[in-house]
Design a protein around this motif. Structure first.
Motif, mmCIF file in Angstrom:
data_model
loop_
_atom_site.group_PDB
_atom_site.id
_atom_site.type_symbol
_atom_site.label_atom_id
_atom_site.label_comp_id
_atom_site.label_asym_id
_atom_site.label_seq_id
_atom_site.Cartn_x
_atom_site.Cartn_y
_atom_site.Cartn_z
ATOM 1 N N PRO A 171 4.837 6.674 -11.157
ATOM 2 C CA PRO A 171 4.101 6.879 -10.279
ATOM 3 C C PRO A 171 3.216 5.586 -9.859
ATOM 4 C CG PRO A 171 3.433 7.826 -12.418
ATOM 5 C CD PRO A 171 4.657 7.329 -12.535
ATOM 6 N N PHE A 172 2.504 5.715 -8.841
ATOM 7 C CA PHE A 172 1.921 4.434 -8.302
ATOM 8 C C PHE A 172 0.811 3.786 -9.279
ATOM 9 C CE2 PHE A 172 2.990 5.791 -3.853
ATOM 10 C CZ PHE A 172 4.004 4.844 -3.862
ATOM 11 N N THR A 173 0.719 2.276 -9.546
ATOM 12 C CA THR A 173 -0.168 1.447 -9.706
ATOM 13 C C THR A 173 -0.960 1.033 -8.407
ATOM 14 O OG1 THR A 173 1.197 -0.546 -9.704
ATOM 15 C CG2 THR A 173 1.144 0.903 -11.753
ATOM 16 N N THR A 174 -1.865 0.351 -8.735
ATOM 17 C CA THR A 174 -2.553 -0.302 -7.568
ATOM 18 C C THR A 174 -1.573 -1.540 -6.811
ATOM 19 O OG1 THR A 174 -4.694 -0.532 -8.645
ATOM 20 C CG2 THR A 174 -4.417 -1.962 -6.754
ATOM 21 N N SER A 175 -0.779 -1.962 -7.616
ATOM 22 C CA SER A 175 0.095 -2.996 -6.870
ATOM 23 C C SER A 175 1.396 -2.358 -6.187
ATOM 24 C CB SER A 175 0.672 -4.067 -7.967
ATOM 25 O OG SER A 175 1.637 -4.940 -7.407
ATOM 26 N N ASP B 70 -3.637 -0.506 -18.917
ATOM 27 C CA ASP B 70 -3.552 0.730 -19.100
ATOM 28 C C ASP B 70 -4.758 1.399 -19.478
ATOM 29 O OD1 ASP B 70 -1.397 2.619 -19.285
ATOM 30 O OD2 ASP B 70 -1.786 2.863 -21.663
ATOM 31 N N ALA B 71 -5.782 1.081 -18.818
ATOM 32 C CA ALA B 71 -7.088 1.726 -19.115
ATOM 33 C C ALA B 71 -7.200 3.134 -18.473
ATOM 34 C CB ALA B 71 -8.054 0.591 -18.621
ATOM 35 N N HIS B 72 -6.352 3.270 -17.179
ATOM 36 C CA HIS B 72 -6.392 4.578 -16.280
ATOM 37 C C HIS B 72 -5.139 5.066 -16.382
ATOM 38 C CE1 HIS B 72 -10.580 3.116 -15.739
ATOM 39 N NE2 HIS B 72 -10.263 2.005 -14.796
ATOM 40 N N GLU B 73 -5.185 6.282 -16.025
ATOM 41 C CA GLU B 73 -4.020 6.971 -15.309
ATOM 42 C C GLU B 73 -3.257 6.181 -14.119
ATOM 43 O OE1 GLU B 73 -3.072 11.210 -15.081
ATOM 44 O OE2 GLU B 73 -5.111 11.481 -15.670
ATOM 45 N N ALA B 74 -2.196 6.465 -14.117
ATOM 46 C CA ALA B 74 -1.523 6.023 -12.607
ATOM 47 C C ALA B 74 -2.277 6.624 -11.632
ATOM 48 C CB ALA B 74 -0.043 6.218 -12.681
ATOM 49 N N ILE B 75 -2.004 6.281 -10.473
ATOM 50 C CA ILE B 75 -2.537 7.074 -9.216
ATOM 51 C C ILE B 75 -1.738 8.129 -8.924
ATOM 52 C CG2 ILE B 75 -3.104 6.585 -6.649
ATOM 53 C CD1 ILE B 75 -3.078 3.381 -7.204
#
Length: 699
Positions: free
Chosen positions: A253-257, A343-348
């Protein structure tokens, strides 16, 4: 009667959260940061442990007064800014500005703006995390020191108005280095020979690979002619046939990048636009009777982790929609792609997989729907079974040569039924079907096609490719990519042509001076290590003052050397052949943000300026009197317009062709796509390919 005040960053977020919390809570927006370093001075006491001197941001006084008044009327104040370094810093600044006790549990964070997530977050408020705040402060002060210390030297020695930045300068250097690679590139000739063959009426293609049992690269026409002579009267017979099964796995699943990269590839979105639309989806969209709902999780993340609840919901949806075979044997777990990922938050991901794009269509703008569809499909695919492909490789003998045909077909689509990731080259992995072939089959030779090619230089950076490179090198962090790319364009250090970055003369000039006097600022490894140090501050394992002190010790010496040794560069104006139509003096070439432009040599008495335009040899299709010329927009983007502007307002982002439409005689324009360049009529449906994509584009 409300007894609690909740402060978030934006009015949209305030509206959504207010509906979830009910009448006991007043929800107001701080409109982002309320305090910052002053613009008029450096605002950092270097000798006093880099103590920052914060002031209220201009225009935020009335916002702060409103928040202060509201805070005095309630028993409890909650600070619910975004769950990242910037959000933590905003909460800390608000606590100071509102004179709150920041040792109390007044910080509330949630990764998604849904009723359940928000209500759960208010059950477990926490104290402000000073490690996060200090990481943000350290970055802000570091960037302030670099910008405010180097820029005045550049103004004095090179040109007024120049500025330097830490991450931005590295990005410009990466773009400039690629341009230098392209300039130094020497193309090499090579050839291919394609045999068009058939068996039982089914045609396919095979490419020459071997001569006399050894792999052979064709480098000139003579070698090609020797091969053509060898197979002139040869029969083509199937030799070895290799069949194998190959699995293809879904992307995480997506990260910001990765979201910024894929939105650039598939939607044509700039990084800044992607983040803006994603923010809207995160903060909430009005869904009729359901009210305002946040549709995706927080969009600034470098994690590919997914909650167990979201995975279970995805499993149930996939089972019901596509069937058991499309569900993997066990839930997919994706490891951190980058070693420095926090790894502070979930994926988007969608806040609910049940809100599919089709059902959301009536409630969204076109851009919102397109980006949501991308996020939704990527997440669903990431939780699906792998695809299974059958691949076939066939060697075909013709005298002492071997040609090879390859093909594949999808046996089981798996995740590909929903989504397939794009790539930076703009190519797609298409199935090439081969007819049934067996060892010993004699094939019909339909045609032999030799083709000359030349190796191509490395491609210029698109936004997607540059974001990927910055991430791989550890430069900046996900939240910094969009503003970095915007900044280097606004400062005029790079321009965009055909969606690709090119350095301007101004950018080259600044990087040249920076390389000589501040090489560590442009050093990729140094900048990446600095990012790691900031991450250690966030983790609480590194002191932020120590990180700044270690940087400043050598930086201060560099500043002294630059002040003494950097030579003043006089950028002399080049006189053009054109005369100013206002005063009669010669026009000269000036260096501006987006390259050169023409200005009157009589400045400041005459302030006439005009862009440098290039006639492309096409008569204006609108007024019939002018000619179409190449121009640049204020943001440096190339477009085409009539040279009689403003009398004639004809403009086109696509380059007009000298060739009229053979069907209706109207204007045709060049359209670039993954398949190559085609001419498209602006009035009817006629189009024709004029340039195929080069197979060696990325060799």
């Amino acid at each position: 009667m409300a007894d609690s005040l909740v402060i978030v960053e934006s009015p949209a977020k305030a509206k959504t959260i207010g509906k979830y919390l009910g009448s006991k809570y007043i929800v107001k927006a701080s409109m982002g940061h309320v305090r910052d370093l002053p613009k008029s001075q450096i605002g950092v006491e270097v000798e006093n442990d880099f103590n920052p001197k914060y002031i209220t941001i201009r225009g935020k006084g009335s916002v702060l007064k409103e928040l202060k008044d509201a805070s005095k009327k309630v028993k409890k104040v909650y600070l619910a800014a975004d769950p990242d370094r910037e959000g933590e810093a905003i909460a800390w600044h608000l606590a100071h500005a509102l004179e709150l006790d920041d040792t109390q549990s007044l910080r509330v964070v949630f990764n998604e703006i849904t009723k359940t997530a928000v209500k759960d977050a208010f059950k477990t408020p926490r104290k402000i995390n000073m490690d996060l705040v200090n990481a943000q402060q350290a970055r802000r002060i570091l960037d302030r020191l670099v910008g405010y210390k180097i820029s005045p030297i550049l103004w004095k020695k090179v040109k007024k108005g120049l500025s330097a930045g830490r991450v931005q300068s590295v990005a410009v250097k990466i773009i400039l280095d690629r341009e230098n690679e392209i300039s130094a590139f020497v193309p090499e000739e090579y050839w291919t020979i394609t045999a068009k063959l058939a068996v039982n009426g089914s045609a396919f293609e095979a490419k020459f690979t071997q001569l006399n049992g050894a792999k052979k690269e064709l480098t000139n026409e003579q070698e090609v002619n020797e091969i053509l002579e060898a197979i002139r009267d040869a029969s083509f017979q199937v030799g070895e046939v290799k069949e194998r099964e190959r699995q293809r796995h879904p992307s995480p699943p997506f990260t910001t990048s990765s979201l910024q990269q894929e939105a650039a590839r598939k939607l044509g979105f700039r990084a800044a636009k992607t983040m803006s639309v994603a923010q809207q989806l995160y903060e909430g969209v009005e869904l009729g009777k359901e009210g305002t709902v946040g549709l995706i999780t927080y969009m600034r993340t470098d994690s590919t982790r997914i909650s167990g609840t979201a995975q279970e919901e995805a499993k149930e949806y996939i089972t019901e929609k596509y069937g058991d075979p499309f569900v993997p044997e066990s839930p997919r777990q994706y490891s951190k792609k980058a070693a420095n990922a926090q790894d502070a938050h979930e994926a988007i991901r969608p806040t609910s997989i049940l809100r599919d794009p089709e059902s959301m269509k009536p409630f969204m703008s076109r851009d919102q729907l397109r980006l949501y569809k991308l996020v939704w499909e990527r997440f669903v695919a990431s939780q699906m079974a792998s695809a299974v492909l059958d691949t076939l490789s066939v060697d075909i003998a013709a005298n002492n040569t071997v040609f090879r045909a390859t093909g594949s077909k999808v046996r089981f689509p798996g995740f590909m039924k929903v989504y397939v990731e794009g790539n930076d080259d703009g190519t797609t992995e298409e199935d090439k079907y081969l007819p049934e072939l067996h060892t010993g089959d004699v094939l019909e030779k339909q045609d032999i096609e030799p083709k000359q090619h030349f190796t191509q230089p490395p491609p210029r950076y698109t936004e997607a490719r540059l974001v990927k490179t910055l991430e791989e090198l550890g430069i900046g962090r996900p939240s910094t990519y969009a503003p970095t790319l915007e900044t280097i364009q606004k400062r005029g250090y790079v321009a965009i042509e055909e969606k690709k970055f090119m350095p301007t003369e101004l950018g080259e000039l600044v990087i040249e001076q920076m390389e000589q006097f501040f090489p560590e600022i442009l050093n990729v490894e140094f900048t990446a290590n600095m990012e790691e140090d900031l991450d250690h501050v966030e983790e609480g394992s590194e002191d932020w003052v120590k990180v700044l002190a270690e940087f400043y010790e050598s930086f201060e010496k560099r500043l002294e050397v630059a002040e003494e040794e950097m030579k003043e560069i006089e950028i002399e104006d080049e006189v053009s052949d054109e005369i100013c139509e206002k005063c009669g003096k010669p026009l000269v070439y000036k260096l501006g943000r987006f390259g050169k432009f023409l200005a009157c040599s009589g400045f400041p008495d005459c302030r006439n300026t005009k862009p440098i335009v290039k006639d492309i040899g096409v008569a204006c299709p609108k007024c019939k009197e002018g000619h179409v010329v190449e121009r640049r927009s204020k943001k440096g983007r190339v477009f085409f317009g009539c040279d009689r502007y403003p009398e004639c307002d004809f403009v086109s982002w696509d380059k007009p062709s000298t060739k009229p439409c053979p069907s209706c005689s109207s204007l045709m324009v060049e359209k670039k796509s993954k398949q190559g360049v085609k001419l498209q009529c602006t009035s009817c449906d006629y189009s024709e390919m004029v340039e195929e994509p080069d197979e060696a584009a990325d060799l």
